[in-house]
Each structure stands twice: as structure tokens, then as C-alpha cells.
Motif scaffolding. Structure first.
Motif, PDB file in Angstrom:
ATOM      1  N   ARG A  43      50.981  45.309 -50.675  1.00  0.00           N
ATOM      2  CA  ARG A  43      51.463  44.818 -52.103  1.00  0.00           C
ATOM      3  C   ARG A  43      50.464  44.018 -52.771  1.00  0.00           C
ATOM      4  NH1 ARG A  43      57.098  43.383 -50.462  1.00  0.00           N
ATOM      5  NH2 ARG A  43      57.472  45.139 -49.340  1.00  0.00           N
ATOM      6  N   ARG A  44      51.034  44.133 -54.323  1.00  0.00           N
ATOM      7  CA  ARG A  44      50.910  42.978 -55.014  1.00  0.00           C
ATOM      8  C   ARG A  44      51.356  42.152 -55.039  1.00  0.00           C
ATOM      9  NH1 ARG A  44      45.709  44.268 -57.465  1.00  0.00           N
ATOM     10  NH2 ARG A  44      45.055  46.514 -57.588  1.00  0.00           N
ATOM     11  N   PRO A  45      51.217  40.945 -55.792  1.00  0.00           N
ATOM     12  CA  PRO A  45      49.666  40.085 -55.511  1.00  0.00           C
ATOM     13  C   PRO A  45      49.118  40.382 -54.047  1.00  0.00           C
ATOM     14  CG  PRO A  45      51.201  38.219 -56.096  1.00  0.00           C
ATOM     15  CD  PRO A  45      52.239  40.058 -55.519  1.00  0.00           C
ATOM     16  N   TRP A  46      47.587  40.502 -53.765  1.00  0.00           N
ATOM     17  CA  TRP A  46      47.321  40.505 -52.748  1.00  0.00           C
ATOM     18  C   TRP A  46      47.721  38.448 -52.195  1.00  0.00           C
ATOM     19  CZ3 TRP A  46      42.888  43.830 -54.007  1.00  0.00           C
ATOM     20  CH2 TRP A  46      42.740  44.860 -53.883  1.00  0.00           C
ATOM     21  N   ARG A  47      47.315  39.427 -50.766  1.00  0.00           N
ATOM     22  CA  ARG A  47      47.435  38.046 -50.036  1.00  0.00           C
ATOM     23  C   ARG A  47      46.512  37.014 -49.432  1.00  0.00           C
ATOM     24  NH1 ARG A  47      53.077  37.324 -48.873  1.00  0.00           N
ATOM     25  NH2 ARG A  47      52.693  35.382 -48.444  1.00  0.00           N
ATOM     26  N   PRO A  48      45.376  36.722 -49.873  1.00  0.00           N
ATOM     27  CA  PRO A  48      44.392  36.837 -49.050  1.00  0.00           C
ATOM     28  C   PRO A  48      44.222  35.015 -47.806  1.00  0.00           C
ATOM     29  CG  PRO A  48      44.073  36.438 -51.301  1.00  0.00           C
ATOM     30  CD  PRO A  48      44.848  36.911 -51.596  1.00  0.00           C
ATOM     31  N   GLU A  49      45.633  34.925 -48.729  1.00  0.00           N
ATOM     32  CA  GLU A  49      45.426  33.768 -47.926  1.00  0.00           C
ATOM     33  C   GLU A  49      45.998  33.330 -46.697  1.00  0.00           C
ATOM     34  OE1 GLU A  49      45.082  28.966 -46.971  1.00  0.00           O
ATOM     35  OE2 GLU A  49      44.529  30.216 -48.225  1.00  0.00           O
ATOM     36  N   TRP A  50      47.222  34.255 -46.729  1.00  0.00           N
ATOM     37  CA  TRP A  50      47.911  34.879 -45.432  1.00  0.00           C
ATOM     38  C   TRP A  50      46.826  35.666 -44.668  1.00  0.00           C
ATOM     39  CZ3 TRP A  50      48.604  39.169 -42.550  1.00  0.00           C
ATOM     40  CH2 TRP A  50      49.445  39.359 -42.239  1.00  0.00           C
ATOM     41  N   ALA A  51      45.878  36.484 -44.926  1.00  0.00           N
ATOM     42  CA  ALA A  51      44.992  36.939 -43.768  1.00  0.00           C
ATOM     43  C   ALA A  51      44.439  35.677 -43.300  1.00  0.00           C
ATOM     44  CB  ALA A  51      44.229  37.965 -44.892  1.00  0.00           C
ATOM     45  N   ARG A  52      43.891  35.279 -44.214  1.00  0.00           N
ATOM     46  CA  ARG A  52      43.029  33.891 -44.078  1.00  0.00           C
ATOM     47  C   ARG A  52      43.695  32.888 -42.651  1.00  0.00           C
ATOM     48  NH1 ARG A  52      42.015  28.215 -43.540  1.00  0.00           N
ATOM     49  NH2 ARG A  52      43.813  28.365 -44.868  1.00  0.00           N
ATOM     50  N   ARG A  53      44.581  32.390 -43.118  1.00  0.00           N
ATOM     51  CA  ARG A  53      45.950  31.705 -41.621  1.00  0.00           C
ATOM     52  C   ARG A  53      46.036  32.572 -40.624  1.00  0.00           C
ATOM     53  NH1 ARG A  53      49.191  30.183 -46.549  1.00  0.00           N
ATOM     54  NH2 ARG A  53      50.918  32.185 -44.915  1.00  0.00           N
ATOM     55  N   CYS A  54      46.168  34.004 -40.872  1.00  0.00           N
ATOM     56  CA  CYS A  54      46.337  34.528 -39.617  1.00  0.00           C
ATOM     57  C   CYS A  54      44.509  35.159 -38.786  1.00  0.00           C
ATOM     58  CB  CYS A  54      46.183  36.130 -39.861  1.00  0.00           C
ATOM     59  SG  CYS A  54      47.864  36.136 -40.049  1.00  0.00           S
ATOM     60  N   ARG A  55      43.569  34.601 -39.547  1.00  0.00           N
ATOM     61  CA  ARG A  55      42.982  34.671 -38.610  1.00  0.00           C
ATOM     62  C   ARG A  55      41.667  33.793 -37.791  1.00  0.00           C
ATOM     63  NH1 ARG A  55      38.295  38.449 -41.918  1.00  0.00           N
ATOM     64  NH2 ARG A  55      37.206  36.803 -41.381  1.00  0.00           N
TER      65      ARG A  55
END
Length: 463
Positions: A391-403
Motif C-alpha cells: 500500500r502507498r506510501p511504500w514502507r522501505p524503512e519497515w522492510a529494512r528493520r525486518c531484514r
């Protein structure tokens, strides 16, 4: 004698196998391409041959059919096989019900009404969707034994009760699944390759290692004709479980933290990898040159099919070329092969890993081979990225933390940190993203920006 009795193959000749196709050929040519598990949707069926036929019980036929194709691309869901070479065809497993007066509730199970041949005037339907046939199939699984070339086997230490009510799961893509009484789940493999399917082989081996992260099979069935192959597996059903994809999307929608779950998932993945390394032979590191060449070959095939990839090919090739000089990483071993958030379940406080079949587009021998565990890690990291972009806005920071959390959890259990294998991780993530690009381009064009964003990141910055 019933009309279906005339379909039983006679002796070892092919006459008994050709007669039913006079009734079924036209029906199956129209019906097969409409099924979600049919791999050749972009290739016309040019040849349909019956390889095996068994009457499981009155009114239900088990078939293995070979569907030949002309043109198009090989591979599951339209994804090219390694090297981009299409296979000559695919073998499919079918359960066909035959009735003179079918129930009006058949609905989507209906294949059609035979006009010619020995079944003329009878209605043909997918028996797996018929509750009566599904119950009779479970009864057949409960009792070890044979039916023609079919072999039914059980784990005597895990008895299956009778009378469990079946229901069909709608979420399957490349197979069909039936849930019985919310206690067991039967996965029926639709596209058959000769040999032992990893979704039986691996859970049995892990159970022998005492690994509780993977539900152990309680019954299974296979065929000896035309070549030995696994056909289906019955396992415990985790009734109160939620898959990782649903949990991740819920966390994103509600703004709740997912890093704790991601860290625990990393530990669970390492547990499974450690058990796999103990259960199967491991290989030595150092095959990165061959791996890089295979990845580059898949990239070339994908760029030929999806022009949007072409500007990024030089950078992506650099990710693969770096494999030849980077740290060789951990020893090759058996892995999951298609790990992502949809392949893990959380029940209570624990994560479980399911679906060890691997990518059905890959040859069975490749899926059963020792590979770098980094491939599984890369698949899960790509899955976090997919979730963050729903969904927008995309959440790249969420993905980075999960990674970060996933890799940290993995390192704590496995004893080595994926983040310190940067060259390996970048190459395997790139290979996975290339796979995703061609899949989305052919089947979900609206999703194409998700892997393309990763392609740009991996090609330009090499993160």
C-alpha cells in the motif's frame, strides 16, 4: 458392469489407455488451461496422452496425463526454467468423477459432459471438490496398500481417525489441498515429476532429527507407473495458525511492530537449516562460479521477455560476477528452496515452516540438490520488501528493520551472520528479484513496480 469398468487398461498394451481419451480429450483440453495449477497457460495444448488410469472406487478415476505444448515458455506459472528452455510437456495428476446424474452443486468442479467414446452421455467433474469422493480418498489413505500402480503408505505411529469432514482450500496455486476436520491437510501434487517429492522427503527427514518446526507426514501416496513419483502427502493441520504474509500485512495496517516476529522467524529458519544440514549430506563452498553463470543465464532469458529489465542488465550482471571473488559462504546443503512469508505459519508463540516442494518450475533433481542457505534467506528478505510495498506510501524503512531483525535472529542461532556475506546475499536477492519480475510481468502487471524497485536498487547501488 459399470460404464467406467470399460476404461480399465487391459494387460500391458496401450489399447486400454487410448479408449478413455475418446471421451476425455476434448473436455480436458478446454478444462486444463483454466486451472490455477496448470503451468502452460501461455502455450496451446498440442498433445494430450493418458499415461496411467486407475479406478480408485466406483465413479472415481485417477489419471496421470501428459500435456504437450508448442511455443511459449516453460516453467511453473509461465516462469522460464533455468536456461529459458521450455520442457516438452508436463504430467498432471487428475481425480475425475464420472456420474450419469450429477449433483447440481458441482459448480466449479464440472469438467463437462462427454459426447463421444465409452463415457458418452456421462458428466465428468473434479472429484477432489466433491465431498463424498474426498472422504473416500481419506479412507484410502488411512489404510496402507495398493490400487493398480498406486501405493498408499502411512506412519503407524500417527493414526488418522475416520469420518473427518473435508473442505477444499482455495489458496493453493500449483497444487490442490484438502483439510479434513481441521486436523489434517492433504496436499495433492498436480504437476508430477518422477522421483521423491521434497515435500515428503524433507519433513520425514526432519522428523527423524526431532525438528518440531515442520509438521511430520502421517500418510502419503505415490505411483510406480510410468515412473516412480510422489503424488500426495497428508500432514497435521495447524488450525489456529496464521501465515507470515497475513501477519505482516496486519502489522503494516495497524502500525504494530513486526521486528520481534521477524527476529523469531530468523531463529526458526536457522533451526530448520541446522536440522537439514544434519539430515542430509552437505557440500563444500566454492561452487559460486557455476552459480553465477546459471544466474546470468536466467537474467538473459528474463531480459529477453521483459524489456523493462534491459537497462539494468549490466549492473545485475555485476552482482552475479562478484560471486566469483566474494566469500564462498557456508557449505551447500539441502534448503527450503522457495522460502517467503507465505510459507511460514505462526501458531501460538512458535513459527513453523511448510511447503518444501521448492519452486515447481525447477527440475526435481535441482530442488533436491545441496544449495547455499543464503538462497532461502534472500527469499525471505524479498518477501519483507513485497509486504512493505502493498500500500502507498511504500514502507522501505519497515522492510529494512525486518531484514535486520530476521538476519540478527538467524545469526544468533546459526552462528554466522548473513549480513556479513554481502556479495552472496546481493547475488541471491538479485536472482530472486529477476524471477519476480518475469512472474509479475506475465501474471500481475500491476505488481511489476515491486520487484523493479528492487532491481534498480540492486543494479545501481548494490545494497
Amino acid at each position: 458392469m459399470t460404464k467406467t469398468a470399460y476404461l480399465r487398461p487391459s494387460g500391458s498394451g496401450r489399447a486400454g489407455l487410448t479408449r478413455p481419451m475418446a471421451s476425455l480429450d476434448g473436455l480436458l483440453r478446454a478444462w486444463l488451461p483454466r486451472q490455477r495449477w496448470f503451468a502452460g497457460k501461455d502455450r496451446p495444448v498440442t498433445d494430450l496422452r493418458l499415461l496411467s488410469l486407475t479406478e480408485l472406487f466406483p465413479g472415481c478415476l485417477h489419471l496421470l496425463v501428459h500435456a504437450g505444448h508448442a511455443g511459449g515458455h516453460g516453467g511453473h506459472a509461465g516462469v522460464p526454467a533455468p536456461g529459458g528452455t521450455p520442457p516438452p510437456g508436463d504430467i498432471y495428476q487428475l481425480f475425475l468423477g464420472i456420474q450419469e446424474h450429477p449433483s447440481p452443486r458441482l459448480g466449479r468442479a464440472l469438467v463437462g459432459r462427454a459426447q463421444d467414446g465409452p463415457l458418452a452421455g456421462l458428466t465428468v467433474y473434479d472429484a477432489l471438490i466433491d465431498p463424498r469422493s474426498a472422504q473416500l480418498l481419506l479412507e484410502r489413505l488411512r489404510q496402507p496398500g495398493s490400487a493398480g500402480p498406486l501405493r498408499f503408505e502411512t506412519d503407524p505411529a500417527q493414526p488418522v481417525p475416520a469420518g473427518l469432514v473435508p473442505r477444499v482450500l482455495d489458496a493453493e496455486q500449483s497444487n490442490s489441498s484438502l483439510v479434513y476436520g481441521d486436523e489434517f491437510i492433504l496436499k495433492v501434487f498436480r504437476r508430477i515429476q518422477p522421483g521423491v517429492n521434497p515435500d515428503l522427503e524433507v519433513p520425514v527427514a526432519l522428523a527423524g532429527q526431532g525438528c518440531e518446526r515442520v509438521p511430520a507426514p502421517v500418510a502419503w501416496f505415490r505411483t510406480t507407473r510410468p515412473r516412480p513419483a510422489t503424488l500426495g502427502v497428508l500432514q497435521p493441520f495447524l488450525r489456529d495458525a496464521s501465515d507470515g504474509w497475513e501477519l505482516a500485512l496486519h502489522a503494516l495496517a495497524t502500525g504494530t511492530d513486526f521486528t520481534v516476529h521477524a527476529r523469531e522467524l530468523g531463529r526458526a529458519t536457522a533451526d530448520v537449516h541446522l536440522a537439514l544440514a544434519a539430515a542430509f549430506p552437505t557440500g563444500a563452498p566454492g561452487e559460486n562460479g557455476r552459480t553465477a553463470a546459471a544466474m546470468a543465464e536466467r537474467l538473459d532469458a528474463a531480459a529477453h521477455s521483459v524489456p523493462a529489465l534491459r537497462p539494468f542488465v549490466p549492473g545485475l550482471r555485476g552482482a552475479f560476477s562478484a560471486l566469483t571473488t566474494c566469500d564462498p559462504g557456508p557449505p551447500a546443503q539441502r534448503i527450503h528452496g522457495d522460502l517467503h512469508l507465505g510459507q511460514v505459519l505462526r501458531a501460538g508463540r512458535e513459527w513453523f515452516v511448510i511447503d518444501f516442494e521448492g519452486e515447481p518450475s525447477r527440475p526435481l533433481a535441482e530442488r533436491r540438490s545441496a544449495q547455499s542457505p543464503v538462497r532461502d534467506i534472500a527469499g525471505m528478505l524479498r518477501s519483507f520488501d513485497y509486504a512493505a510495498r502493498q500500500r502507498r506510501p511504500w514502507r522501505p524503512e519497515w522492510a529494512r528493520r525486518c531484514r535486520e531483525a530476521f538476519c540478527g535472529g538467524y545469526a544468533a542461532r546459526a552462528g554466522w551472520d548473513p549480513r556479513k556475506k554481502h556479495g552472496l546475499l546481493r547475488a541471491y536477492e538479485t536472482d530472486r528479484a529477476v524471477y519476480e519480475v518475469i512472474y509479475e510481468a506475465r501474471h500481475r502487471p500491476d505488481w511489476l513496480p515491486v520487484p523493479m524497485a528492487a532491481i534498480e536498487r540492486l543494479a545501481v547501488r548494490g545494497d
